[in-house]
Enzyme design. Structure first.
Site, short mmCIF file in Angstrom:
data_model
loop_
_atom_site.label_atom_id
_atom_site.label_comp_id
_atom_site.label_asym_id
_atom_site.label_seq_id
_atom_site.Cartn_x
_atom_site.Cartn_y
_atom_site.Cartn_z
N LEU A 336 11.50 33.96 16.50
CA LEU A 336 10.39 33.62 17.39
C LEU A 336 10.72 32.46 18.31
O LEU A 336 10.15 32.32 19.38
CB LEU A 336 9.14 33.29 16.58
CG LEU A 336 8.62 34.39 15.65
CD1 LEU A 336 7.44 33.87 14.83
CD2 LEU A 336 8.21 35.62 16.46
N GLY A 340 13.23 21.25 17.45
CA GLY A 340 14.02 20.08 17.09
C GLY A 340 14.27 19.94 15.61
O GLY A 340 15.15 19.21 15.19
N GLY A 342 14.06 22.94 13.41
CA GLY A 342 14.44 24.20 12.80
C GLY A 342 14.14 25.41 13.66
O GLY A 342 13.50 25.31 14.71
N ASP A 455 3.77 14.94 19.24
CA ASP A 455 4.50 15.87 20.11
C ASP A 455 3.58 16.99 20.59
O ASP A 455 3.92 18.17 20.51
CB ASP A 455 5.71 16.45 19.36
CG ASP A 455 6.76 17.00 20.32
OD1 ASP A 455 6.77 16.58 21.50
OD2 ASP A 455 7.57 17.85 19.90
#
Length: 650
Positions: A336, A340, A342, A455
């Site tokens: 998908l 950062g 995985g 984030d």
């Protein structure tokens, strides 16, 4: 219970097995050779993606045929070539164990911030290599290595040397004739003079190249004598000698013709002795494995904290093998995206549930911290606008998180990657914005943990089948005591979304998320990405601020809506976005107040200018601008230096 099961196993094994087991995955590292070449910044994202795809493709091939050959094609300088192989004497189970370890260790050769373009990992039982050029038929190279043991033979070393040389020459002759593999020994008449050895060529080289590789290996390995052990790690082959038998097959015998009779004699002796010593061995084995299991659990608790015990005893725990099968062994067709911390794959569990499976590839203390944080924190919270964590795996060669599957992918993909698809309507966009605001308000004020995401961006907002927004990726989330500010040197986030006080001074409060939300809101309404480098281009904040000053805010709304939106509501929403992106953190509203301003008819205060704007920029030079590329992720581990990360977890 554990000791009783182990005791029964060993009692059955020793009393009824015809021969003693010699199964051993031989997963000790013989040598790792990493290239000093790194991918250029412009190619790094693609090269990393192709590397991860290649590593995911080798495992099913190893499980099926003990050899893997993979090519993941890309543009210039981004194609990744990889091979993997187990030594021919290993059982399939030992091969799988050895290769799982080999694949995990190869990441040490691939720091993601540099994207090293080549690496080889030699374990005594298996091998894995990747590179950016087609090396499959390469027999020898400048990076080949000879690894000698540290212990010198104390006596009869001249006899051992003679026997070892005889053995090594025979291995180099027989292996090319025997499908690239041969193991045997030369029986020495004197103590400490018997030599055991193994030669293995990789399936990617032909018979002639196999012979060339082993001839070179024999020439190099003689420099190790009279050490007790030596290995040659070549591009096309592996060669090892030792004073101890280390390979798993008893055939063929060495050049002397001896060994077979000795083996049979050993079996007879063992058959007689085992009936007397079975009880002692069972007790000793049970004690050994019991202590080993205790040591493993203690190490696990030390590394992962109390959460390891909780996970192992709860429904949060998934078996690694179950998740491998759910993703068809992490096949690239199920991928998908990657971020950062995985790569994410779609999987289908045995009960039919669709899930998103996130493989973490941190191998330092950092991955332990982030893994603990995601499991321990995210599993405790639940909200309609947050992606739900379903569980994790900590028993395999890598750590994995399992989330609910959100079918409509990310907001970034809907706005900027599906250019020819239908545009999100104003009503859908408005509801998405309200959902994000409610999710953040829950994290900041209602969850009980005061969680700061750090984030917030388009790529971390997923949409379900009803286009309900769900905030994802809590790998960077942190929570802090009430009414306290956190100053950190571990800055993590995405340029263009980062508040000035956090970017410059590392000052972390909820207002950092409020700033990111404001940028996100404006991007959704305008369908323009905010530039991370205002000195090189005009960010969307500059454009919206200038139109705000001229009372022309409706003109910055996404043209694809073709005017199908309420002008007064659009003005209010954009004013809230500017309110959230004010340079002063103290002036930004809380997320609970943002929710009230969006849902209730509250008066919107006047906003001050956002940071990083060019005050000389006018509206005239903004009209007709095209959108710019999305900023990349940024991390800072210590001090004041910063570097852009190659991975943007969208």
């Amino acid at each position: 219970m554990f000791l009783r099961e182990v005791s029964f196993f060993f009692l059955f094994f020793f009393l009824f097995a015809a021969t003693p087991s010699v199964s051993d995955p031989r997963s000790s590292t013989a040598g790792m050779i990493c290239s000093n070449r790194t991918a250029p910044t412009s190619d790094r994202d693609t090269f990393v993606s192709n590397f991860l795809s290649a590593m995911g493709a080798v495992t099913p091939q190893i499980s099926a045929k003990r050899f893997a050959k993979v090519v993941v094609e890309g543009s210039l300088n981004t194609t990744v070539y990889a091979i993997g192989q187990c030594m021919a004497d290993l059982s399939q189970a030992d091969c799988d164990l050895c290769f799982a370890q080999c694949k995990t260790q190869i990441l040490k050769c691939f720091p993601f911030q540099k994207a090293t373009r080549g690496g080889r990992n030699f374990l005594d039982g298996c091998y894995l290599r990747y590179d950016d050029y087609e090396f499959f038929e390469e027999a020898v190279s400048a990076d080949d290595r000879t690894v000698c043991g540290q212990i010198e033979i104390s006596r009869n070393h001249s006899d051992f040397r003679e026997n070892a040389m005889k053995l090594l020459r025979n291995l180099s002759i027989q292996a090319p004739r025997n499908n690239g593999f041969y193991a045997g020994f030369v029986d020495g008449a004197k103590p400490n003079s018997t030599a055991f050895g193994l030669a293995q060529c990789w399936e990617s080289v032909n018979q002639s190249s196999c012979g060339t590789c082993l001839d070179k290996a024999v020439s190099n390995i003689t420099s190790c004598l009279p050490m007790e052990e030596g290995r040659v790690l070549n591009s096309g082959c592996y060669l090892r000698y030792s004073t101890q038998k280390f390979y798993n097959n008893s055939e063929p015998d060495g050049p002397s013709g001896g060994g077979g009779g000795g083996r049979r004699h050993l079996v007879v002796i063992l058959a007689v002795c085992l009936s007397v010593t079975a009880f002692v061995m069972v007790a000793a084995s049970a004690l050994f494995f019991g202590r080993k299991e205790f040591s493993r659990r203690r190490k696990e608790r030390k590394q992962l904290g109390a959460i390891a015990t909780i996970v192992n005893k709860s429904e949060l725990n998934f078996k690694y093998e179950t998740l491998e099968r759910a993703t068809n062994y992490f096949d690239s067709s199920n991928k998908l995206g990657q971020g950062g911390s995985g790569s994410v794959y779609k999987g289908i569990l045995p009960d039919g549930r669709e899930v998103a499976i996130k493989r973490l590839y941190f191998t330092t203390r950092q991955w332990v911290d982030e893994f603990f944080n995601e499991v321990n924190l995210v599993s405790r919270i639940e909200h309609k606008n947050l992606v739900k964590l379903l569980g994790c795996s900590i028993t395999g060669p890598e750590s994995i998180l399992v989330y609910e599957y959100v079918p409509n992918r990310s907001l970034h993909q809907h706005l900027f990657e599906r250019i020819n698809g239908p545009s999100l309507s104003w009503e859908i966009r408005y509801n998405i914005i309200v959902g994000i605001a409610e999710g953040l308000a829950y994290l900041h004020e209602e969850s009980g943990y005061r969680i700061i995401h750090r984030d917030i961006k388009l790529g971390n907002v997923l949409l379900d089948e009803n286009f309900t927004s769900k905030i994802a990726d809590f790998g960077l989330a942190r929570f802090f005591p009430e009414d306290k500010t956190h100053i950190t040197t571990g800055i993590a986030g995405t340029l263009g979304y980062m508040a000035p006080e956090y970017l410059v001074r590392g000052k972390l409060t909820e207002k950092v998320d409020v700033y990111s939300f404001g940028v996100l809101l404006i991007e959704i309404i305008c369908r323009r990405r905010n530039s991370a480098f205002p000195q090189e281009s005009s960010p969307v904040l500059q454009r919206v601020w200038n139109y705000h000053l001229s009372n022309r805010l409706p003109e910055v709304v996404d043209p694809s809506l073709e005017g199908n939106f309420p002008r007064a509501e659009a003005i209010r929403v954009l004013q809230i976005g500017l309110l959230c992106t004010q340079a002063s953190a103290e002036l930004r509203p809380s997320m609970s107040m943002v929710v009230k301003m969006l849902k209730d008819n509250l008066t919107i205060p006047s906003a001050t200018q956002p940071p990083f704007l060019n005050t000389n920029s006018g509206i005239s030079n903004l009209e007709g601008e095209k959108s710019h590329s999305q900023p990349g992720s940024l991390t800072q581990s210590s001090g004041n230096s910063m570097s852009a990360s190659l991975l943007d977890p969208r």
